[in-house]
Design a protein around this motif. Sequence first.
Motif, mmCIF file in Angstrom:
data_model
loop_
_atom_site.group_PDB
_atom_site.id
_atom_site.type_symbol
_atom_site.label_atom_id
_atom_site.label_comp_id
_atom_site.label_asym_id
_atom_site.label_seq_id
_atom_site.Cartn_x
_atom_site.Cartn_y
_atom_site.Cartn_z
ATOM 1 N N SER A 138 -10.240 1.259 -9.319
ATOM 2 C CA SER A 138 -11.491 1.921 -9.686
ATOM 3 C C SER A 138 -11.627 3.235 -8.919
ATOM 4 N N PHE A 139 -12.705 3.969 -9.232
ATOM 5 C CA PHE A 139 -12.949 5.219 -8.505
ATOM 6 C C PHE A 139 -13.097 4.948 -7.012
ATOM 7 N N PHE A 140 -13.947 4.009 -6.643
ATOM 8 C CA PHE A 140 -14.114 3.689 -5.226
ATOM 9 C C PHE A 140 -12.880 2.980 -4.674
ATOM 10 N N GLY A 141 -12.084 2.384 -5.568
ATOM 11 C CA GLY A 141 -10.837 1.756 -5.129
ATOM 12 C C GLY A 141 -9.875 2.739 -4.503
ATOM 13 N N MET A 142 -9.941 4.002 -4.915
ATOM 14 C CA MET A 142 -9.086 5.023 -4.289
ATOM 15 C C MET A 142 -9.393 5.149 -2.799
ATOM 16 N N SER A 143 -10.673 5.215 -2.479
ATOM 17 C CA SER A 143 -11.066 5.315 -1.069
ATOM 18 C C SER A 143 -10.686 4.055 -0.302
ATOM 19 N N ASP A 144 -10.794 2.899 -0.951
ATOM 20 C CA ASP A 144 -10.396 1.645 -0.304
ATOM 21 C C ASP A 144 -8.919 1.688 0.092
ATOM 22 N N ILE A 145 -8.085 2.184 -0.810
ATOM 23 C CA ILE A 145 -6.639 2.281 -0.527
ATOM 24 C C ILE A 145 -6.387 3.192 0.661
ATOM 25 N N VAL A 146 -7.039 4.358 0.664
ATOM 26 C CA VAL A 146 -6.816 5.337 1.736
ATOM 27 C C VAL A 146 -7.305 4.797 3.078
ATOM 28 N N LEU A 147 -8.507 4.222 3.089
ATOM 29 C CA LEU A 147 -9.071 3.722 4.346
ATOM 30 C C LEU A 147 -8.285 2.529 4.880
ATOM 31 N N ASP A 148 -7.787 1.689 3.997
ATOM 32 C CA ASP A 148 -6.967 0.547 4.406
ATOM 33 C C ASP A 148 -5.674 1.038 5.047
ATOM 34 N N ALA A 149 -5.018 1.990 4.409
ATOM 35 C CA ALA A 149 -3.769 2.535 4.959
ATOM 36 C C ALA A 149 -4.028 3.245 6.291
ATOM 37 N N TYR A 150 -5.139 3.941 6.375
ATOM 38 C CA TYR A 150 -5.478 4.655 7.613
ATOM 39 C C TYR A 150 -5.594 3.671 8.775
ATOM 40 N N LYS A 151 -6.268 2.555 8.527
ATOM 41 C CA LYS A 151 -6.421 1.536 9.565
ATOM 42 C C LYS A 151 -5.075 0.921 9.937
ATOM 43 N N LYS A 152 -4.254 0.680 8.925
ATOM 44 C CA LYS A 152 -2.947 0.049 9.132
ATOM 45 C C LYS A 152 -2.017 0.912 9.992
ATOM 46 N N PHE A 153 -2.066 2.238 9.784
ATOM 47 C CA PHE A 153 -1.082 3.126 10.414
ATOM 48 C C PHE A 153 -1.683 4.027 11.495
ATOM 49 N N GLU A 154 -2.905 3.747 11.942
ATOM 50 C CA GLU A 154 -3.566 4.687 12.852
ATOM 51 C C GLU A 154 -2.919 4.769 14.235
ATOM 52 N N VAL A 155 -2.040 3.819 14.564
ATOM 53 C CA VAL A 155 -1.387 3.871 15.881
ATOM 54 C C VAL A 155 -0.150 4.757 15.871
ATOM 55 N N LEU A 156 0.286 5.194 14.706
ATOM 56 C CA LEU A 156 1.504 6.005 14.616
ATOM 57 C C LEU A 156 1.243 7.425 15.095
ATOM 58 N N ARG A 157 2.255 8.004 15.738
ATOM 59 C CA ARG A 157 2.145 9.397 16.183
ATOM 60 C C ARG A 157 3.477 10.101 15.928
ATOM 61 N N PRO A 158 3.581 10.883 14.841
ATOM 62 C CA PRO A 158 4.843 11.570 14.560
ATOM 63 C C PRO A 158 5.191 12.588 15.637
ATOM 64 N N GLN A 159 6.462 12.610 16.009
ATOM 65 C CA GLN A 159 6.940 13.548 17.029
ATOM 66 C C GLN A 159 7.783 14.666 16.432
ATOM 67 N N SER A 160 8.036 14.581 15.125
ATOM 68 C CA SER A 160 8.901 15.564 14.468
ATOM 69 C C SER A 160 8.655 15.533 12.973
ATOM 70 N N ILE A 161 9.212 16.507 12.280
ATOM 71 C CA ILE A 161 9.142 16.517 10.821
ATOM 72 C C ILE A 161 9.846 15.298 10.256
ATOM 73 N N GLU A 162 10.933 14.895 10.879
ATOM 74 C CA GLU A 162 11.657 13.703 10.424
ATOM 75 C C GLU A 162 10.760 12.465 10.487
ATOM 76 N N ASP A 163 9.962 12.362 11.547
ATOM 77 C CA ASP A 163 9.008 11.252 11.659
ATOM 78 C C ASP A 163 7.989 11.299 10.521
ATOM 79 N N ILE A 164 7.520 12.505 10.212
ATOM 80 C CA ILE A 164 6.528 12.660 9.143
ATOM 81 C C ILE A 164 7.099 12.191 7.808
ATOM 82 N N ILE A 165 8.344 12.552 7.534
ATOM 83 C CA ILE A 165 8.987 12.141 6.281
ATOM 84 C C ILE A 165 9.068 10.616 6.192
ATOM 85 N N GLU A 166 9.421 9.981 7.300
ATOM 86 C CA GLU A 166 9.535 8.518 7.311
ATOM 87 C C GLU A 166 8.175 7.848 7.185
ATOM 88 N N ILE A 167 7.167 8.388 7.890
ATOM 89 C CA ILE A 167 5.818 7.818 7.801
ATOM 90 C C ILE A 167 5.278 7.969 6.384
#
Length: 358
Positions: free
Chosen positions: A318-347
Amino acid sequence: MSIVLLGSTGSIGVNTLIVAKRYDIAIEALVAGNNIGLLNEQISVHRPKLVAIANETDRSRVNHPNVLCGKEGILELIEKTESTTVVNALVGYAGLAPTLKATELGKKVALANKESLVVAGEFIDMSLITPIDSEHFGLWYLMNERPLSKLYITASGGAFRDWELDKMKDATFSDALKHPNWSMGNKITIDSATMTNKLFELLEAKWLFGTSNIDAVIEKKSIIHALVEFKDGSTTAHFAGVDMKLPIAFALRGTVEEEILPPVNLLEAGTLEFLPITAERYPIWNIKAHILQHPHLGVVVNAANEVAIEKFQKERCSFFGMSDIVLDAYKKFEVLRPQSIEDIIEIDKEVRTYAYHM
């Protein structure tokens, strides 16, 4: 002067060619996606030395002897061209690699691709970046090196700004494309409806101006694009019509001393109103404060958002389902910290995989 134009058949690309023609700026190379008909028209008018397109299968339809294809073709085109300015008006994550390639070669980038800074601002040389964006142009125009305390950008509120919240739950993809103030591409219009576009612009502003003390408010008429609050207590606002030719002209020329747009008629504009952006209507706003303090997480939001838009278009959320997906992923991956462009590609890959399977 000559330029390389990436994304020539989109709204920014078309306006860039209008500005280039006005100021006799040569077009050394054009890059386009699937609109081969319009690309051929542009080739006949501007006669670029090189052309790149998204898909190899369209090569035979392009009226040009030097056609490169795909992601690698765009990077090869940037390497082969002599122009010192690249206009990057590509849409989405696909615009990142060309920005990195151009800056790696020391070229200046007139940047309309928001995702480059959202995803990898930490690894891009800001001295080579000039934003093609009404809000950031407005901020730059107002600042004048005076001591400031806070920056503001404005949002239109998107297609559903006046809808009842219950009705928004059933909004369709086509509903979300009915923007009240302007007509641009699908992605930016959907991002306007969810306010993701404005979150991205806050992140861009952080990298461009080196501050997290920035916010956004709704101004429905899209006449005021930016405001700057100074330490002396005064606040100035940038008024301009809804037309990207003004920031494009400054990005290409540095200074402009003639009329690009008709001035805003204040009497016709009438009453102006500023409204808050609420997380109830725009759930993505729940992470605004956190992401401004952790801007490296832009890669997570962007990847999840691109998947969410695709799912919404295919009626898989749904329309609000888009935000649910983004916020869920944000919570899941918020501990990650890319150190390079290569890290960004993998994340980016990891987040997309996670979001696809939600």
